[in-house]
Write a protein that holds these residues in place. Structure first.
Motif, short mmCIF file in Angstrom:
data_model
loop_
_atom_site.label_atom_id
_atom_site.label_comp_id
_atom_site.label_asym_id
_atom_site.label_seq_id
_atom_site.Cartn_x
_atom_site.Cartn_y
_atom_site.Cartn_z
N GLN A 58 0.82 -1.20 0.00
CA GLN A 58 0.00 0.00 0.00
C GLN A 58 0.86 1.25 0.00
OE1 GLN A 58 -2.17 0.88 3.72
NE2 GLN A 58 -1.11 -0.85 4.65
N PHE A 59 0.23 2.34 -0.44
CA PHE A 59 0.87 3.65 -0.47
C PHE A 59 0.15 4.55 0.53
CE2 PHE A 59 0.70 8.05 -1.95
CZ PHE A 59 2.05 8.35 -2.09
N MET A 60 0.91 5.34 1.29
CA MET A 60 0.33 6.32 2.20
C MET A 60 0.91 7.68 1.89
SD MET A 60 0.16 4.51 5.95
CE MET A 60 -0.68 2.95 6.20
N ASP A 61 0.03 8.69 1.83
CA ASP A 61 0.52 10.04 1.60
C ASP A 61 1.21 10.54 2.87
OD1 ASP A 61 -1.38 11.17 3.43
OD2 ASP A 61 -2.87 11.35 1.84
N PRO A 62 1.85 11.70 2.85
CA PRO A 62 2.61 12.15 4.02
C PRO A 62 1.79 12.21 5.31
CG PRO A 62 3.24 13.44 2.12
CD PRO A 62 2.09 12.58 1.68
N ASP A 63 0.55 12.69 5.22
CA ASP A 63 -0.28 12.78 6.43
C ASP A 63 -0.61 11.39 6.98
OD1 ASP A 63 -0.25 15.54 6.32
OD2 ASP A 63 -2.20 15.69 5.31
N GLN A 64 -0.98 10.48 6.09
CA GLN A 64 -1.31 9.12 6.53
C GLN A 64 -0.09 8.43 7.12
OE1 GLN A 64 -2.65 7.88 2.65
NE2 GLN A 64 -4.80 7.85 3.27
N THR A 65 1.07 8.63 6.49
CA THR A 65 2.30 8.02 7.00
C THR A 65 2.64 8.55 8.38
OG1 THR A 65 3.15 7.78 4.74
CG2 THR A 65 4.75 7.65 6.52
N SER A 66 2.57 9.86 8.54
CA SER A 66 2.88 10.47 9.83
C SER A 66 1.92 9.98 10.92
CB SER A 66 2.80 11.99 9.71
OG SER A 66 3.01 12.61 10.96
N GLU A 67 0.65 9.90 10.58
CA GLU A 67 -0.35 9.44 11.55
C GLU A 67 -0.09 8.00 11.97
OE1 GLU A 67 -5.23 8.92 11.91
OE2 GLU A 67 -4.34 9.79 10.12
N THR A 68 0.26 7.15 11.02
CA THR A 68 0.50 5.74 11.32
C THR A 68 1.76 5.55 12.16
OG1 THR A 68 -0.59 5.02 9.29
CG2 THR A 68 0.97 3.48 10.30
N LEU A 69 2.83 6.24 11.77
CA LEU A 69 4.11 6.03 12.44
C LEU A 69 4.20 6.75 13.78
CD1 LEU A 69 6.60 6.25 9.43
CD2 LEU A 69 5.55 4.22 10.45
N SER A 70 3.36 7.77 13.98
CA SER A 70 3.42 8.53 15.23
C SER A 70 2.30 8.18 16.20
CB SER A 70 3.39 10.03 14.93
OG SER A 70 2.15 10.39 14.35
N ALA A 71 1.46 7.21 15.84
CA ALA A 71 0.36 6.83 16.73
C ALA A 71 0.91 6.43 18.10
CB ALA A 71 -0.43 5.68 16.13
N SER A 72 0.24 6.86 19.15
CA SER A 72 0.70 6.60 20.50
C SER A 72 -0.16 5.54 21.17
CB SER A 72 0.65 7.88 21.33
OG SER A 72 -0.68 8.30 21.51
N ALA A 73 0.23 5.17 22.37
CA ALA A 73 -0.50 4.14 23.13
C ALA A 73 -1.94 4.56 23.38
CB ALA A 73 0.21 3.87 24.45
N GLU A 74 -2.19 5.87 23.46
CA GLU A 74 -3.55 6.37 23.70
C GLU A 74 -4.47 6.10 22.52
OE1 GLU A 74 -0.74 8.01 24.65
OE2 GLU A 74 -1.17 7.34 26.70
N ASP A 75 -3.89 5.84 21.35
CA ASP A 75 -4.68 5.58 20.15
C ASP A 75 -4.99 4.10 19.96
OD1 ASP A 75 -4.49 8.34 19.37
OD2 ASP A 75 -2.45 7.94 18.66
N VAL A 76 -4.52 3.27 20.87
CA VAL A 76 -4.62 1.82 20.70
C VAL A 76 -5.63 1.22 21.67
CG1 VAL A 76 -3.32 -0.35 20.81
CG2 VAL A 76 -2.22 1.73 19.94
N VAL A 77 -6.47 0.34 21.14
CA VAL A 77 -7.37 -0.44 22.01
C VAL A 77 -6.52 -1.42 22.80
CG1 VAL A 77 -9.28 -2.07 22.09
CG2 VAL A 77 -9.28 -0.22 20.40
N PRO A 78 -6.62 -1.43 24.13
CA PRO A 78 -5.74 -2.31 24.92
C PRO A 78 -6.12 -3.78 24.79
CG PRO A 78 -7.33 -1.22 26.34
CD PRO A 78 -7.49 -0.60 24.98
N PRO A 79 -5.16 -4.66 25.01
CA PRO A 79 -5.47 -6.09 25.05
C PRO A 79 -6.47 -6.38 26.16
CG PRO A 79 -3.10 -5.71 25.02
CD PRO A 79 -3.74 -4.40 25.28
N GLU A 80 -7.25 -7.42 25.95
CA GLU A 80 -8.25 -7.81 26.96
C GLU A 80 -7.89 -9.18 27.52
OE1 GLU A 80 -12.92 -9.17 27.42
OE2 GLU A 80 -12.16 -8.49 25.46
N GLY A 81 -7.74 -9.27 28.84
CA GLY A 81 -7.47 -10.55 29.48
C GLY A 81 -8.49 -10.82 30.57
N ARG A 82 -8.94 -12.05 30.64
CA ARG A 82 -9.90 -12.42 31.68
C ARG A 82 -9.88 -13.93 31.88
NH1 ARG A 82 -13.59 -11.50 27.22
NH2 ARG A 82 -14.98 -13.27 26.90
#
Length: 341
Positions: A102-126
């Motif tokens: 796939q190809f990502m434009d500069p904004d998409q690339t920056s968003e993907t590579l700079s995503a932080s832990a706050e942007d991630v759904v946490p693992p679920e354990g039970r």
């Protein structure tokens, strides 16, 4: 022999037609010269992108690169900026037919590579019934964002292990990709150490996925060793769906060939391949498919990964029947010698 006036007239007409054809052909060739109407900057940008694809694509040997390049330059037309070639780059990647690049434009690339832990759904354990541990691993976009993700998953595993988990469900049904290393490190204590799979390039070169102390070997300095289970190498049920893709398929493959392991659900999306990041001059990026993936037995995958037991899964409409995939998995684990009461 002297020609008649009539013959001379015919010859003159033929010469005129021939000259016209030569002129027309010359004009056509000049107009169709690749990138002739583009600015040098746009032409160089597109050429560089196509060079990256041709040198590195997993399927390069079977691609008609003359046709791909011609099509890309035709689509780019009179592009004057790199941005005006993006559509041509995307089409060239589609022409590779590897189902993953796939190809990502500069904004998409920056968003993907700079995503932080706050942007991630946490693992679920039970804990489930019959002392079965459950771990759901959602997607994580990059290794930086995976730091917290790995800690959360390992904490959940340790908690359930302390409560006497005899077997485990690893749920990858909602994981559509990103990085494979975070989820692999997260599930490392359950997966176990050793060579768990490999990337296999077109020339046969292999890059092995080695897990050491519950962590992919190259990430030991980043994420450290995982706490080992009190019951090493427990039975594991791996859950997959049509949404399981890319990096999640790599994690699925890492469990293939593992003792006391069985998979349930639907075939995966069908992109069990490794992509490599290539940054372009304006910050855009090509994520190019450059390797297939093999399990610990050496089997190389090409297309959807078929579970040991296929069960239709629609997580959006469980209705009164419940989660049939999870039910089948826990039933198998409950009957395993390690989990029998």
């Amino acid at each position: 022999m002297r020609a008649t006036r009539k013959q001379t007239t015919v010859w003159c007409r033929l010469m005129a037609v021939t000259a016209a054809l030569v002129v027309t052909a010359g004009c056509t060739a000049e107009a169709s010269s690749p990138g002739e109407a583009m600015s040098p900057k746009a032409r160089n940008y597109l050429t560089k992108a196509l060079d990256i694809m041709e040198r590195n694509s997993l399927l390069s040997a079977g691609v008609d690169w003359t046709a791909v390049r011609r099509g890309a330059f035709d689509q780019a037309g009179t592009a004057q900026t790199p941005a005006e070639t993006y559509g041509a780059v995307r089409q060239a990647l589609r022409d590779l037919e590897d189902e993953h690049s796939q190809f990502m434009d500069p904004d998409q690339t920056s968003e993907t590579l700079s995503a932080s832990a706050e942007d991630v759904v946490p693992p679920e354990g039970r804990m489930l019934a019959d002392d079965i541990g459950y771990l759901a691993l959602p997607p994580v976009p990059n290794d930086k964002a995976a730091d917290k993700y790995v800690r959360q998953a390992r904490a959940a595993i340790s908690k359930n292990d302390g409560q006497g988990a005899c077997g485990w469900v690893v749920d990858l049904r909602s994981n559509w990709g990103g990085t494979m290393w975070g989820p692999l490190a997260a599930v490392g204590p359950i997966l176990g150490d050793g060579d768990t799979g490999a990337f296999v390039e077109a020339d046969g070169k292999k890059t092995v996925w080695t897990v050491k102390n519950g962590t992919p070997r190259q990430y030991l300095d980043d994420w450290g060793p995982a706490q080992p289970l009190s019951r090493p190498m427990p039975p594991v049920a791996v859950l997959t769906s049509r949404r399981t893709r890319s990096a999640a398929e790599a994690v699925t493959i890492a469990f293939r060939g593992r003792p006391d392991t069985r998979s349930f659900g639907e075939p995966t999306s069908g992109a069990p391949t490794g992509n490599v990041y290539h940054r372009l001059s304006d910050g855009a990026a090509i994520f190019l498919t450059e390797a297939r993936e093999a399990d610990r037995t050496g089997h190389v995958y090409n297309g959807p990964i078929i579970p040991d037991r296929e069960i239709h899964d629609d997580a959006r409409d469980l209705s009164s029947h419940g989660d049939q995939v999870l039910i089948a998995a826990t039933r198998w684990l409950s009957g395993h010698p390690d989990c029998r009461q």
